[in-house]
Enzyme design. Structure first.
Site, mmCIF file in Angstrom:
data_model
loop_
_atom_site.group_PDB
_atom_site.id
_atom_site.type_symbol
_atom_site.label_atom_id
_atom_site.label_comp_id
_atom_site.label_asym_id
_atom_site.label_seq_id
_atom_site.Cartn_x
_atom_site.Cartn_y
_atom_site.Cartn_z
ATOM 1 N N ARG A 242 0.823 -1.123 0.036
ATOM 2 C CA ARG A 242 0.112 -0.009 -0.022
ATOM 3 C C ARG A 242 0.862 1.088 0.169
ATOM 4 O O ARG A 242 2.033 1.123 0.717
ATOM 5 C CB ARG A 242 -0.896 0.082 1.035
ATOM 6 C CG ARG A 242 -2.072 -0.917 1.023
ATOM 7 C CD ARG A 242 -2.985 -0.402 0.183
ATOM 8 N NE ARG A 242 -4.443 -1.107 0.102
ATOM 9 C CZ ARG A 242 -4.552 -2.154 -0.685
ATOM 10 N NH1 ARG A 242 -3.508 -2.308 -1.509
ATOM 11 N NH2 ARG A 242 -5.768 -2.852 -0.660
ATOM 12 N N GLU A 271 -3.227 7.806 -4.307
ATOM 13 C CA GLU A 271 -3.832 7.124 -5.643
ATOM 14 C C GLU A 271 -5.221 8.011 -6.244
ATOM 15 O O GLU A 271 -5.921 8.110 -5.176
ATOM 16 C CB GLU A 271 -4.184 5.774 -5.642
ATOM 17 C CG GLU A 271 -2.675 4.751 -5.473
ATOM 18 C CD GLU A 271 -2.965 3.479 -5.236
ATOM 19 O OE1 GLU A 271 -4.093 2.697 -5.419
ATOM 20 O OE2 GLU A 271 -2.222 2.951 -4.867
ATOM 21 N N HIS A 289 -1.573 0.211 -9.712
ATOM 22 C CA HIS A 289 -2.070 -0.617 -8.923
ATOM 23 C C HIS A 289 -2.766 -1.766 -9.569
ATOM 24 O O HIS A 289 -4.238 -2.121 -9.562
ATOM 25 C CB HIS A 289 -3.371 0.054 -8.151
ATOM 26 C CG HIS A 289 -3.495 -0.663 -6.571
ATOM 27 N ND1 HIS A 289 -3.987 0.036 -5.752
ATOM 28 C CD2 HIS A 289 -3.641 -1.926 -6.281
ATOM 29 C CE1 HIS A 289 -3.994 -0.620 -4.596
ATOM 30 N NE2 HIS A 289 -3.816 -2.104 -5.117
HETATM 31 C C1 DGY Z 1 -6.076 -5.690 -2.804
HETATM 32 O O1 DGY Z 1 -6.757 -6.668 -2.971
HETATM 33 O O2 DGY Z 1 -5.930 -5.383 -1.669
HETATM 34 C C2 DGY Z 1 -5.691 -5.053 -4.158
HETATM 35 O O3 DGY Z 1 -4.762 -4.249 -3.584
HETATM 36 C C3 DGY Z 1 -6.932 -4.402 -4.686
HETATM 37 O O4 DGY Z 1 -7.327 -3.547 -3.921
#
Ligand code: DGY
Length: 323
Positions: A242, A271, A289
Site C-alpha cells: 500500500r 492514488e 495498482h
Molecule cells: C487488494 O486486494 O488489496 C488489491 O490491492 C486491490 O485492492
C-alpha cells in the site's frame, strides 16, 4: 421472498455480476465512476449489503450514516485499510475480504517490478518507442544482475511467501525476511528464505527490498528517510502493498540524492495521484495498482466476495471475516 439488495460500487467481471444477480437484487455502477462519500452513504442507507473496492473510502463519518440498512461490507480485495473496521464493527456491520485468490497475481507483479527496474525495462521500452535506439553496443543501458542478489521481504504473509518462492527457486536469489509472525523454519527453508532479527537488518542487507505488510497506523511511513538511508546505495525498493507504507516525499528525495538506486511502485500514497517528480525519473517503474489485475484473479476475487455474501445471508459464518 424478497432478495437482499447489494450495491456493487465498481464494475466487476461480467461472470461475477451475472452470478451475483442469481441470489441478490444487484445495483450496479454502470458507468464505473468512483463513488462519492454521499453515494456510499446512500448505498448504506438503502441496501442490505455493500460490495466495495479499494477506491471507496469507508470512513467513520460515512459509516455513521442514519438510518443504516446495510449489514455487511463484502470487500472486493484483500487489503481493507480503506474501511474503518472499528467504526464498522461499532455499527454492527460485518466486514469480509478476499484473501488467497490474488496471491500469485500480486507476487507476479512484485517480480515484474523487480525485474523491470533492475533491467531498466521501462526506460528501454521508452527508448525504442521514441526511436532513440541507435543499435546494440556492449555498454548500452546496463542494468543490475538479479541472480545471486539478496531480496529482503518486509512481512512474510501469503504474498511475500509467493514472492520468495519465485525469487529463490525461479531467479536464484538469496531471500531474507522479517515478520513478527514468521512461517515455521521448515516452511521458510522450503521457500529458500532466511529470517533475520529485525527490519533494520532487512533494509541494510538487501539489494532489493519488497514490501508485504498491511497498511495500518503502525506501518504508515514505515519506509521513511531513515529507513531509506539504511539501504545500500545500489538497492531498489519494490512496493505492491500500500502507498501509505512509504513516505513518498522521502522516497523522491532518496532517489534524487542517489541514496537508493531505483524503485518499482504499484501503489501510491494518494492514488490515483502520483508525485510529479516520480513521473520524470527513469530509474522508477510505475504501475497503476495492477497487483491483482488478471482476468482470472479478478473473477476469483468477485466470486469470493459473493461467497461471503451468500454465507452471511444464509446465517452462516463468513469465510473471510475481517470484522
Ligand atoms: C487488494 O486486494 O488489496 C488489491 O490491492 C486491490 O485492492
Amino acid at each position: 421472498m424478497t432478495r437482499p439488495v447489494v450495491v456493487v460500487t465498481r464494475r466487476v467481471p461480467e461472470e461475477v455480476e451475472a452470478d451475483l444477480a442469481k441470489d441478490f437484487e444487484v445495483r450496479l455502477n454502470t458507468d464505473d465512476h468512483p463513488f462519492s462519500a454521499d453515494e456510499l452513504k446512500e448505498a448504506l442507507r438503502t441496501a442490505d449489503a455493500l460490495l466495495p473496492t479499494v477506491s471507496d473510502r469507508l470512513t467513520a463519518e460515512v459509516l455513521a450514516v442514519e438510518p443504516l440498512r446495510a449489514r455487511i461490507i463484502a470487500n472486493f480485495g484483500v487489503g481493507f485499510n480503506h474501511i474503518d473496521v472499528n467504526a464498522a464493527r461499532a455499527r454492527g456491520l460485518a466486514v469480509s475480504n478476499t484473501p488467497d485468490v490474488l496471491t500469485d497475481a500480486t507476487a507476479d507483479t512484485a517480480m515484474t517490478l523487480l525485474l523491470m527496474v533492475a533491467r531498466r525495462a521501462g526506460e528501454g521500452e521508452r527508448h525504442v518507442r521514441t526511436k532513440a535506439w541507435t543499435g546494440w553496443r556492449p555498454t548500452h543501458m546496463l542494468g543490475t544482475h538479479v541472480t545471486g542478489k539478496t531480496l529482503g521481504l518486509v512481512g512474510m504473509g501469503r504474498i511475500a511467501r509467493a514472492v520468495a518462492r519465485r525469487a529463490h527457486h525461479g531467479f536464484g536469489m538469496k531471500v531474507i525476511f522479517h515478520d513478527p509472525y514468521p512461517p515455521s523454519p521448515q516452511e521458510a527453508a522450503a521457500l529458500g528464505a532466511e529470517p533475520v532479527g529485525s527490519l533494520d537488518e532487512v533494509f541494510a542487507k538487501a539489494d532489493f527490498v519488497s514490501l508485504h505488510c498491511p497498511a495500518t497506523p503502525e506501518t504508515r511511513h514505515l519506509v521513511n528517510a531513515e529507513r531509506l538511508g539504511q539501504m545500500k546505495p545500489g538497492a531498489y525498493l519494490i512496493n505492491t502493498a500500500r502507498g501509505d507504507v512509504v513516505d513518498e516525499a522521502a522516497l523522491v528525495q532518496a532517489l534524487k540524492a542517489g541514496i537508493i538506486k531505483g524503485a518499482g511502485l504499484d501503489v501510491f500514497e494518494k492514488e490515483p495521484v502520483v508525485t510529479d517528480a516520480l513521473l520524470t525519473m527513469e530509474n522508477v517503474v510505475l504501475l497503476p495498482h495492477l497487483g491483482s489485475a488478471t482476468r482470472e484473479t479478478r473473477i476469483a476475487m468477485g466470486m469470493r466476495a459473493l461467497e461471503n455474501l451468500r454465507l452471511f445471508f444464509a446465517g452462516k459464518p463468513l469465510r473471510d471475516k475481517v470484522a
